[in-house]
Design a protein around this motif. Structure first.
Motif, PDB file in Angstrom:
ATOM      1  N   LEU A  84       0.841  -1.019  -0.047  1.00  0.00           N
ATOM      2  CA  LEU A  84       0.046   0.149   0.015  1.00  0.00           C
ATOM      3  C   LEU A  84       0.922   1.180  -0.011  1.00  0.00           C
ATOM      4  O   LEU A  84       1.730   1.409   0.699  1.00  0.00           O
ATOM      5  N   THR A  85       0.373   2.309  -0.850  1.00  0.00           N
ATOM      6  CA  THR A  85       1.153   3.478  -1.042  1.00  0.00           C
ATOM      7  C   THR A  85       0.570   4.761  -0.814  1.00  0.00           C
ATOM      8  O   THR A  85       1.087   5.500  -0.624  1.00  0.00           O
ATOM      9  N   ARG A  86      -1.059   4.600  -0.550  1.00  0.00           N
ATOM     10  CA  ARG A  86      -1.881   5.738  -0.630  1.00  0.00           C
ATOM     11  C   ARG A  86      -2.675   5.544   0.597  1.00  0.00           C
ATOM     12  O   ARG A  86      -3.176   4.381   0.961  1.00  0.00           O
ATOM     13  N   ALA A  87      -3.003   6.733   1.328  1.00  0.00           N
ATOM     14  CA  ALA A  87      -4.016   6.811   2.338  1.00  0.00           C
ATOM     15  C   ALA A  87      -5.493   6.140   2.133  1.00  0.00           C
ATOM     16  O   ALA A  87      -5.813   5.317   2.964  1.00  0.00           O
ATOM     17  N   GLU A  88      -5.805   6.548   1.013  1.00  0.00           N
ATOM     18  CA  GLU A  88      -7.254   6.066   0.792  1.00  0.00           C
ATOM     19  C   GLU A  88      -7.254   4.653   0.283  1.00  0.00           C
ATOM     20  O   GLU A  88      -8.426   4.063   0.548  1.00  0.00           O
ATOM     21  N   ASP A  89      -5.978   4.258  -0.162  1.00  0.00           N
ATOM     22  CA  ASP A  89      -6.059   2.665  -0.156  1.00  0.00           C
ATOM     23  C   ASP A  89      -5.951   1.922   1.259  1.00  0.00           C
ATOM     24  O   ASP A  89      -6.752   0.812   1.094  1.00  0.00           O
ATOM     25  N   VAL A  90      -5.183   2.477   2.047  1.00  0.00           N
ATOM     26  CA  VAL A  90      -5.353   1.806   3.405  1.00  0.00           C
ATOM     27  C   VAL A  90      -6.718   1.714   3.992  1.00  0.00           C
ATOM     28  O   VAL A  90      -7.279   0.814   4.524  1.00  0.00           O
ATOM     29  N   GLN A  91      -7.207   3.151   3.730  1.00  0.00           N
ATOM     30  CA  GLN A  91      -8.578   3.112   4.327  1.00  0.00           C
ATOM     31  C   GLN A  91      -9.634   2.184   3.844  1.00  0.00           C
ATOM     32  O   GLN A  91     -10.361   1.549   4.534  1.00  0.00           O
ATOM     33  N   CYS A  92      -9.405   1.860   2.431  1.00  0.00           N
ATOM     34  CA  CYS A  92     -10.365   1.077   1.651  1.00  0.00           C
ATOM     35  C   CYS A  92     -10.243  -0.392   2.070  1.00  0.00           C
ATOM     36  O   CYS A  92     -11.305  -1.355   2.458  1.00  0.00           O
ATOM     37  N   ALA A  93      -8.829  -0.811   2.335  1.00  0.00           N
ATOM     38  CA  ALA A  93      -8.567  -2.238   2.660  1.00  0.00           C
ATOM     39  C   ALA A  93      -9.006  -2.462   4.240  1.00  0.00           C
ATOM     40  O   ALA A  93      -9.527  -3.325   4.738  1.00  0.00           O
ATOM     41  N   VAL A  94      -8.890  -1.309   5.048  1.00  0.00           N
ATOM     42  CA  VAL A  94      -9.337  -1.770   6.339  1.00  0.00           C
ATOM     43  C   VAL A  94     -10.948  -1.696   6.640  1.00  0.00           C
ATOM     44  O   VAL A  94     -11.506  -2.646   7.097  1.00  0.00           O
ATOM     45  N   ALA A  95     -11.698  -0.746   5.587  1.00  0.00           N
ATOM     46  CA  ALA A  95     -13.158  -0.860   5.630  1.00  0.00           C
ATOM     47  C   ALA A  95     -13.793  -2.235   4.835  1.00  0.00           C
ATOM     48  O   ALA A  95     -14.706  -2.567   5.347  1.00  0.00           O
ATOM     49  N   ALA A  96     -12.932  -2.877   3.871  1.00  0.00           N
ATOM     50  CA  ALA A  96     -13.228  -4.088   3.465  1.00  0.00           C
ATOM     51  C   ALA A  96     -13.145  -5.185   4.299  1.00  0.00           C
ATOM     52  O   ALA A  96     -13.732  -6.256   4.088  1.00  0.00           O
ATOM     53  N   GLY A  97     -12.257  -4.997   5.556  1.00  0.00           N
ATOM     54  CA  GLY A  97     -12.069  -6.200   6.438  1.00  0.00           C
ATOM     55  C   GLY A  97     -10.819  -6.648   6.570  1.00  0.00           C
ATOM     56  O   GLY A  97     -10.665  -7.938   7.108  1.00  0.00           O
ATOM     57  N   ALA A  98      -9.977  -6.250   5.857  1.00  0.00           N
ATOM     58  CA  ALA A  98      -8.603  -6.840   5.919  1.00  0.00           C
ATOM     59  C   ALA A  98      -7.968  -6.685   7.481  1.00  0.00           C
ATOM     60  O   ALA A  98      -8.118  -5.702   8.082  1.00  0.00           O
ATOM     61  N   ASP A  99      -7.200  -7.827   7.723  1.00  0.00           N
ATOM     62  CA  ASP A  99      -6.891  -8.074   9.160  1.00  0.00           C
ATOM     63  C   ASP A  99      -5.470  -7.425   9.272  1.00  0.00           C
ATOM     64  O   ASP A  99      -4.956  -6.941  10.474  1.00  0.00           O
ATOM     65  N   ALA A 100      -4.658  -7.201   8.052  1.00  0.00           N
ATOM     66  CA  ALA A 100      -3.244  -6.692   8.216  1.00  0.00           C
ATOM     67  C   ALA A 100      -3.098  -5.800   6.862  1.00  0.00           C
ATOM     68  O   ALA A 100      -3.694  -6.170   5.742  1.00  0.00           O
ATOM     69  N   ILE A 101      -2.251  -4.991   7.164  1.00  0.00           N
ATOM     70  CA  ILE A 101      -1.874  -4.211   5.772  1.00  0.00           C
ATOM     71  C   ILE A 101      -0.195  -4.252   5.756  1.00  0.00           C
ATOM     72  O   ILE A 101       0.433  -4.394   6.594  1.00  0.00           O
ATOM     73  N   GLY A 102       0.204  -4.264   4.436  1.00  0.00           N
ATOM     74  CA  GLY A 102       1.705  -4.267   4.220  1.00  0.00           C
ATOM     75  C   GLY A 102       2.504  -3.213   3.740  1.00  0.00           C
ATOM     76  O   GLY A 102       1.866  -2.578   2.681  1.00  0.00           O
ATOM     77  N   LEU A 103       3.394  -2.750   4.358  1.00  0.00           N
ATOM     78  CA  LEU A 103       4.271  -1.600   3.849  1.00  0.00           C
ATOM     79  C   LEU A 103       5.565  -2.037   3.255  1.00  0.00           C
ATOM     80  O   LEU A 103       6.356  -2.908   4.184  1.00  0.00           O
ATOM     81  N   VAL A 104       5.936  -1.569   2.263  1.00  0.00           N
ATOM     82  CA  VAL A 104       7.066  -2.185   1.437  1.00  0.00           C
ATOM     83  C   VAL A 104       8.603  -1.337   1.785  1.00  0.00           C
ATOM     84  O   VAL A 104       8.409  -0.123   1.327  1.00  0.00           O
ATOM     85  N   PHE A 105       9.526  -1.831   2.648  1.00  0.00           N
ATOM     86  CA  PHE A 105      10.852  -0.823   2.913  1.00  0.00           C
ATOM     87  C   PHE A 105      11.812  -1.639   2.213  1.00  0.00           C
ATOM     88  O   PHE A 105      12.757  -2.161   2.535  1.00  0.00           O
ATOM     89  N   TYR A 106      11.675  -1.715   0.818  1.00  0.00           N
ATOM     90  CA  TYR A 106      12.684  -2.177  -0.330  1.00  0.00           C
ATOM     91  C   TYR A 106      12.676  -1.297  -1.390  1.00  0.00           C
ATOM     92  O   TYR A 106      11.922  -1.464  -2.374  1.00  0.00           O
ATOM     93  N   ALA A 107      13.819  -0.671  -1.392  1.00  0.00           N
ATOM     94  CA  ALA A 107      13.775   0.613  -2.296  1.00  0.00           C
ATOM     95  C   ALA A 107      13.470   0.143  -3.770  1.00  0.00           C
ATOM     96  O   ALA A 107      12.795   1.127  -4.729  1.00  0.00           O
ATOM     97  N   PRO A 108      14.038  -0.979  -4.313  1.00  0.00           N
ATOM     98  CA  PRO A 108      13.942  -1.343  -5.836  1.00  0.00           C
ATOM     99  C   PRO A 108      12.329  -1.660  -6.189  1.00  0.00           C
ATOM    100  O   PRO A 108      11.887  -1.761  -7.419  1.00  0.00           O
TER     101      PRO A 108
END
Length: 217
Positions: free
Chosen positions: A14-38
């Motif tokens: 996830l890279t956008r706040a609105e996408d995080v909000q959608c995932a949470v509202a849809a019922g996702a148990d977890a979100i993942g953030l990528v800390f890998y520059a490439p």
């Protein structure tokens, strides 16, 4: 393990706040953030902080790292309140154990399912080292996840899955996730590219449809 438990869902990259909000509202148990520059889905510490600001209580936040050093991970953790680490590179079981000890965080190890790999043996190595779960992903000679391709679900280690939380990833999308769950009975499913309109940009309709597929599965 999953016979009596609802299958969990993580939306990754996830890279956008609105996408995080959608995932949470849809019922996702977890979100993942990528800390890998490439990665095209990589986020900076500052971006991660902004995304965490819209995560509601009881939703876990996982940080994905690829061959990162202990100090690199600790630097992120000093500024971003991650709940769990997802180690997605070539980290050995000993290296994973050291990361867990040094950071005080639970961790899961992503393993690529190669046709010639002894997956039960590999899984056992990391579980013995302290893994909270094992994520099984599609193998690719260059890419570390995000391939958009599935692996042979017939190779899913059902017996191990009764004792170890196994997470299914690799090529999942709204159209195949129900069948994937029915066939493998995982502890959780992990999706990234299968709910995107372009790399790093989630499609809200696809997120909701994916979650519906999880419920059917």
């Amino acid at each position: 393990m999953t016979d009596t438990l609802q299958v969990r869902t993580k939306i990754c990259g996830l890279t956008r706040a609105e996408d995080v909000q959608c995932a949470v509202a849809a019922g996702a148990d977890a979100i993942g953030l990528v800390f890998y520059a490439p990665s095209p889905r990589a986020v900076s510490v500052q971006k991660a902080q902004a995304l965490l600001a819209v995560v509601t209580p009881f939703v876990q936040v996982a940080g994905l790292f690829v061959n990162a050093t202990v100090s690199e991970i600790q630097q992120v953790l000093s500024q971003v309140a991650l709940d769990i680490l997802q180690l997605h590179g070539d980290e050995t079981s000993a290296q994973c154990a050291e990361i867990g000890r040094a950071t005080g965080r639970r961790w899961i190890k992503a393993l690529a399912v190669k046709p010639d790999s002894n997956m039960p043996e590999l899984i056992e190595q990391y579980v013995t080292a302290g893994a909270s779960g094992i994520l099984l992903d599609t193998w690719h000679p260059q890419l570390k996840g995000g391939t958009g391709q599935t692996f042979d679900w017939n190779s899913w280690p059902q017996a191990i899955g009764q004792a170890v939380p196994l997470i299914l990833a690799g090529g999942l999308n709204p159209d195949n996730v129900a069948d994937a769950i029915a066939q493998t009975r995982p502890y959780a499913v992990d999706v990234s590219g299968g709910v995107e309109s372009q790399k790093g940009i989630k499609d809200h309709h696809l997120i909701r449809k994916f979650m519906q597929g999880v419920q059917r599965g």
